[in-house]
Design an enzyme around this catalytic site. Structure first.
Site, short mmCIF file in Angstrom:
data_model
loop_
_atom_site.label_atom_id
_atom_site.label_comp_id
_atom_site.label_asym_id
_atom_site.label_seq_id
_atom_site.Cartn_x
_atom_site.Cartn_y
_atom_site.Cartn_z
N LYS A 29 -30.12 -19.55 22.14
CA LYS A 29 -30.38 -20.18 23.44
C LYS A 29 -31.75 -19.74 23.97
O LYS A 29 -32.37 -18.80 23.43
CB LYS A 29 -29.26 -19.78 24.40
CG LYS A 29 -27.85 -20.26 23.97
CD LYS A 29 -26.81 -19.82 24.99
CE LYS A 29 -25.40 -20.06 24.54
NZ LYS A 29 -24.41 -19.57 25.54
N TYR A 69 -22.04 -29.46 25.63
CA TYR A 69 -21.02 -28.67 26.33
C TYR A 69 -19.95 -29.54 27.00
O TYR A 69 -19.29 -29.09 27.93
CB TYR A 69 -21.68 -27.77 27.37
CG TYR A 69 -22.24 -26.47 26.80
CD1 TYR A 69 -21.43 -25.61 26.04
CD2 TYR A 69 -23.55 -26.08 27.03
CE1 TYR A 69 -21.93 -24.42 25.52
CE2 TYR A 69 -24.06 -24.88 26.51
CZ TYR A 69 -23.24 -24.06 25.75
OH TYR A 69 -23.73 -22.87 25.25
N ASN A 132 -26.11 -15.00 27.37
CA ASN A 132 -25.52 -14.34 26.18
C ASN A 132 -26.17 -14.77 24.87
O ASN A 132 -25.59 -14.61 23.80
CB ASN A 132 -24.00 -14.50 26.18
CG ASN A 132 -23.55 -15.94 26.09
OD1 ASN A 132 -24.39 -16.84 25.97
ND2 ASN A 132 -22.26 -16.17 26.12
N HIS A 135 -25.15 -19.37 20.68
CA HIS A 135 -23.95 -20.24 20.63
C HIS A 135 -23.48 -20.35 19.18
O HIS A 135 -24.29 -20.40 18.26
CB HIS A 135 -24.30 -21.65 21.14
CG HIS A 135 -23.22 -22.63 20.83
ND1 HIS A 135 -22.12 -22.79 21.64
CD2 HIS A 135 -23.03 -23.47 19.77
CE1 HIS A 135 -21.30 -23.70 21.09
NE2 HIS A 135 -21.84 -24.12 19.96
N GLU A 146 -20.71 -30.62 16.37
CA GLU A 146 -21.98 -30.06 16.81
C GLU A 146 -23.08 -30.21 15.75
O GLU A 146 -24.23 -30.51 16.09
CB GLU A 146 -21.79 -28.59 17.21
CG GLU A 146 -20.96 -28.47 18.49
CD GLU A 146 -20.52 -27.06 18.84
OE1 GLU A 146 -19.85 -26.91 19.88
OE2 GLU A 146 -20.82 -26.11 18.09
P1 ADP Z 1 -18.67 -19.35 23.79
O1 ADP Z 1 -20.15 -19.61 23.96
O2 ADP Z 1 -18.40 -17.90 23.47
O3 ADP Z 1 -18.00 -20.31 22.86
P2 ADP Z 1 -17.53 -20.86 26.05
O4 ADP Z 1 -17.48 -22.07 25.18
O5 ADP Z 1 -16.29 -20.47 26.80
O6 ADP Z 1 -17.99 -19.55 25.24
O7 ADP Z 1 -18.67 -21.03 27.12
C1 ADP Z 1 -19.90 -21.58 26.75
C2 ADP Z 1 -21.01 -20.82 27.42
O8 ADP Z 1 -20.88 -20.97 28.83
C3 ADP Z 1 -20.99 -19.31 27.21
O9 ADP Z 1 -21.59 -18.92 26.00
C4 ADP Z 1 -21.77 -18.83 28.41
O10 ADP Z 1 -23.18 -18.94 28.20
C5 ADP Z 1 -21.38 -19.81 29.49
N1 ADP Z 1 -20.30 -19.27 30.32
C6 ADP Z 1 -19.02 -19.07 29.97
N2 ADP Z 1 -18.32 -18.54 30.97
C7 ADP Z 1 -19.20 -18.39 32.01
C8 ADP Z 1 -19.10 -17.88 33.33
N3 ADP Z 1 -17.96 -17.43 33.81
N4 ADP Z 1 -20.21 -17.89 34.08
C9 ADP Z 1 -21.38 -18.35 33.61
N5 ADP Z 1 -21.54 -18.84 32.37
C10 ADP Z 1 -20.47 -18.85 31.57
#
Ligand code: ADP
Length: 169
Positions: A29, A69, A132, A135, A146
């Site tokens: 990202k 997303y 974080n 992805h 994807e």
């Molecule tokens: P992952 O990326 O681990 O598959 P998710 O699909 O649940 O997780 O969420 C997608 C992305 O959305 C996460 O990687 C993170 O960047 C963001 N995200 C998830 N939960 C939150 C939150 N509570 N607040 C802000 N951003 C979030």
């Protein structure tokens, strides 16, 4: 004739196996790119023994981020997340290998870096959930979806790596 049929069968089997090699979509990202973590992240997948079959750097549009997303569109953070993903360059990749979807998620670590284990990418390199850095597809269906969203079929490269016989035996 029997031999020919046998050889043809073997060839078709090989093609079928090649066609079914597991692939996952991984994206660094904008925060990971800006923080200079591209090579660090790539090297973790590469050293494990997974094979890079597609890579590009792109700035996704907000519309594209929303498509990526779409599963999260009812979540309160959806808009901010899509703004963020489209805020700068993203390194989009496809990695191939046995178990790469599930193990890729393990290498990445839990969504919230406060909860990801040390030794994982997010555990070692990130602090908050909204930044974080990486992805990874969460299952076979999303992986297909994807990969197809981010890449055209001709952008995926089929090749044999000489290391494979040492990785898989
Ligand atoms: P992952 O990326 O681990 O598959 P998710 O699909 O649940 O997780 O969420 C997608 C992305 O959305 C996460 O990687 C993170 O960047 C963001 N995200 C998830 N939960 C939150 C939150 N509570 N607040 C802000 N951003 C979030």
């Amino acid at each position: 004739v029997d031999w020919e049929e046998g050889a043809l069968y073997m060839l078709q089997e090989q093609e079928a196996q090649a066609a079914e090699l597991e692939r996952t979509f991984i994206a660094i990202k904008p925060d990971g790119v800006q923080r200079g973590l591209i090579s660090e992240i790539i090297s973790r997948f590469e050293r494990k023994g997974f094979k890079l079959v597609a890579i590009k750097i792109v700035v996704p549009s907000k519309d594209f981020a929303q498509k990526h997303y779409h599963d999260l569109k009812t979540r309160p953070f959806f808009d901010g997340l899509c703004d963020f993903l489209s805020s700068g360059p993203v390194v989009a990749m496809v990695w191939e290998g046995e178990g790469v979807i599930k193990f890729g998620r393990k290498l990445i670590g839990a969504t919230d870096p406060q909860k990801s284990e040390p030794g994982t990418i997010r555990g070692d390199l990130a602090v908050v959930v909204g930044r974080n850095i990486i992805h990874g597809s969460d299952g076979p269906e999303t992986a297909k979806e994807e990969v197809n969203l981010w890449f055209k079929p001709e952008e995926l490269v089929n090749y044999t790596s000489n290391a494979e016989k040492w990785i898989y035996g």
